[in-house]
Every structure is written in structure tokens, then in C-alpha cells.
Design a protein around this motif. Structure first.
Motif, PDB file in Angstrom:
ATOM      1  N   GLN A  24       0.559  -1.345   0.120  1.00  0.00           N
ATOM      2  CA  GLN A  24       0.246   0.530   0.074  1.00  0.00           C
ATOM      3  C   GLN A  24       0.465   1.360   0.221  1.00  0.00           C
ATOM      4  N   LYS A  25       2.089   0.654   0.772  1.00  0.00           N
ATOM      5  CA  LYS A  25       3.631   1.829   1.318  1.00  0.00           C
ATOM      6  C   LYS A  25       3.402   2.713  -0.952  1.00  0.00           C
ATOM      7  N   GLU A  26       3.874   1.673  -1.407  1.00  0.00           N
ATOM      8  CA  GLU A  26       4.419   1.890  -2.891  1.00  0.00           C
ATOM      9  C   GLU A  26       2.982   2.858  -3.460  1.00  0.00           C
ATOM     10  N   HIS A  27       2.139   2.072  -3.288  1.00  0.00           N
ATOM     11  CA  HIS A  27       1.198   2.372  -4.337  1.00  0.00           C
ATOM     12  C   HIS A  27       0.690   4.373  -3.610  1.00  0.00           C
ATOM     13  N   LEU A  28       0.597   4.644  -2.256  1.00  0.00           N
ATOM     14  CA  LEU A  28      -0.126   5.736  -1.792  1.00  0.00           C
ATOM     15  C   LEU A  28      -1.286   5.908  -2.124  1.00  0.00           C
ATOM     16  N   CYS A  29      -2.203   4.274  -2.159  1.00  0.00           N
ATOM     17  CA  CYS A  29      -3.857   5.739  -2.821  1.00  0.00           C
ATOM     18  C   CYS A  29      -4.951   5.147  -1.980  1.00  0.00           C
ATOM     19  N   GLU A  73       2.148  -0.882  13.767  1.00  0.00           N
ATOM     20  CA  GLU A  73       1.515   0.563  14.070  1.00  0.00           C
ATOM     21  C   GLU A  73       2.751   1.184  13.233  1.00  0.00           C
ATOM     22  N   LYS A  74       3.824   0.873  13.480  1.00  0.00           N
ATOM     23  CA  LYS A  74       5.278   2.114  13.621  1.00  0.00           C
ATOM     24  C   LYS A  74       5.068   2.074  11.777  1.00  0.00           C
ATOM     25  N   ALA A  75       4.827   0.992  10.525  1.00  0.00           N
ATOM     26  CA  ALA A  75       5.133   0.821   9.114  1.00  0.00           C
ATOM     27  C   ALA A  75       3.737   1.813   9.251  1.00  0.00           C
ATOM     28  N   LEU A  76       2.116   1.323   9.656  1.00  0.00           N
ATOM     29  CA  LEU A  76       1.537   1.403   9.323  1.00  0.00           C
ATOM     30  C   LEU A  76       1.043   3.562   9.090  1.00  0.00           C
ATOM     31  N   ASN A  77       1.410   3.395  10.579  1.00  0.00           N
ATOM     32  CA  ASN A  77       1.539   5.190  10.605  1.00  0.00           C
ATOM     33  C   ASN A  77       2.585   5.777   9.246  1.00  0.00           C
ATOM     34  N   GLU A  78       3.726   5.394   8.955  1.00  0.00           N
ATOM     35  CA  GLU A  78       3.904   6.050   8.046  1.00  0.00           C
ATOM     36  C   GLU A  78       3.522   6.399   6.613  1.00  0.00           C
ATOM     37  N   VAL A  79       2.729   5.072   6.554  1.00  0.00           N
ATOM     38  CA  VAL A  79       1.857   5.096   5.117  1.00  0.00           C
ATOM     39  C   VAL A  79       1.000   6.307   5.281  1.00  0.00           C
ATOM     40  N   TYR A  80       0.421   6.414   6.378  1.00  0.00           N
ATOM     41  CA  TYR A  80      -0.700   7.057   6.545  1.00  0.00           C
ATOM     42  C   TYR A  80      -0.062   9.063   6.233  1.00  0.00           C
ATOM     43  N   GLN A  81       1.248   9.127   6.854  1.00  0.00           N
ATOM     44  CA  GLN A  81       1.856  10.063   6.889  1.00  0.00           C
ATOM     45  C   GLN A  81       2.391  10.268   6.304  1.00  0.00           C
ATOM     46  N   GLU A  82       2.847   9.793   4.674  1.00  0.00           N
ATOM     47  CA  GLU A  82       3.083  10.129   3.695  1.00  0.00           C
ATOM     48  C   GLU A  82       1.795   9.868   1.936  1.00  0.00           C
TER      49      GLU A  82
END
Length: 100
Positions: A24-29, A73-82
Motif C-alpha cells: 500500500q505504501k508503494e501505491h499510496l492510494c 503500527e509504526k509502518a502503518l503510521n508511516e504510510v498514513y503520514q506519507e
């Protein structure tokens, strides 16, 4: 099932969730994929219940359980921040284009 095998199974489940987060982070959608949050919440809830059970029966300690969840949770927060940063930039670009 011995303790190391239990930890291995739980860490594999956690890694599957982590891989989903990374994809999901790769796509940031996130804005275009509202089901992502529900899927992740469901996956994290299930994993947290597995971890709670493993702690209760003495297969892993509580610190290891928290470590596994905190990593996700840290990885998920990074996705949301980005994602939020990208959305802010897009809105700023739209505002700039309309004022030009």
C-alpha cells in the motif's frame, strides 16, 4: 507446539500484514482505496487476539507481543503520514494552479 515455533507462526502472520502495508505504501492510494484501512484494522485485530492468546498460555512474553504490534503500527503510521503529505502537496498544487 514449542515456543519458538509459536513465535515463528505469529511473526509470519505479522510479516504478511507488514507486506500488505508495504504494498500500500508503494501505491499510496489510501484516499482511492478506502477498504485498505478496514482490511488492515481487521488483520491487526486478528493478530492482536492471536498474540493475546499466546501470552495467556505462556507461549510468548508480553514484551514480544508488544514488539510485534508496535512494528506494524509504526509502518502503518508511516504510510498514513506519507499519504497525507502527498494529499497536502496535491491540494497546494491545485490552489497554486487556480490562482495563476
Amino acid at each position: 507446539m514449542n515456543d519458538s515455533k509459536t513465535v515463528g507462526v505469529l511473526e509470519k502472520n505479522a510479516d504478511n500484514i507488514y507486506q500488505l502495508i508495504l504494498r500500500q505504501k508503494e501505491h499510496l492510494c489510501l484516499a482511492q482505496c478506502p477498504a485498505f484501512e478496514e482490511v488492515i484494522d481487521t488483520q491487526l485485530f486478528g493478530l492482536s487476539k492471536q498474540l493475546d492468546f499466546a501470552v495467556q498460555i505462556g507461549k510468548i512474553d508480553e514484551d514480544k507481543s508488544h514488539e510485534i504490534l508496535n512494528h506494524l503500527e509504526k509502518a502503518l503510521n508511516e504510510v498514513y503520514q506519507e499519504s497525507h503529505e502527498i494529499i497536502k502537496k496535491e491540494k497546494l498544487n491545485e490552489t497554486t494552479k487556480t490562482t495563476d
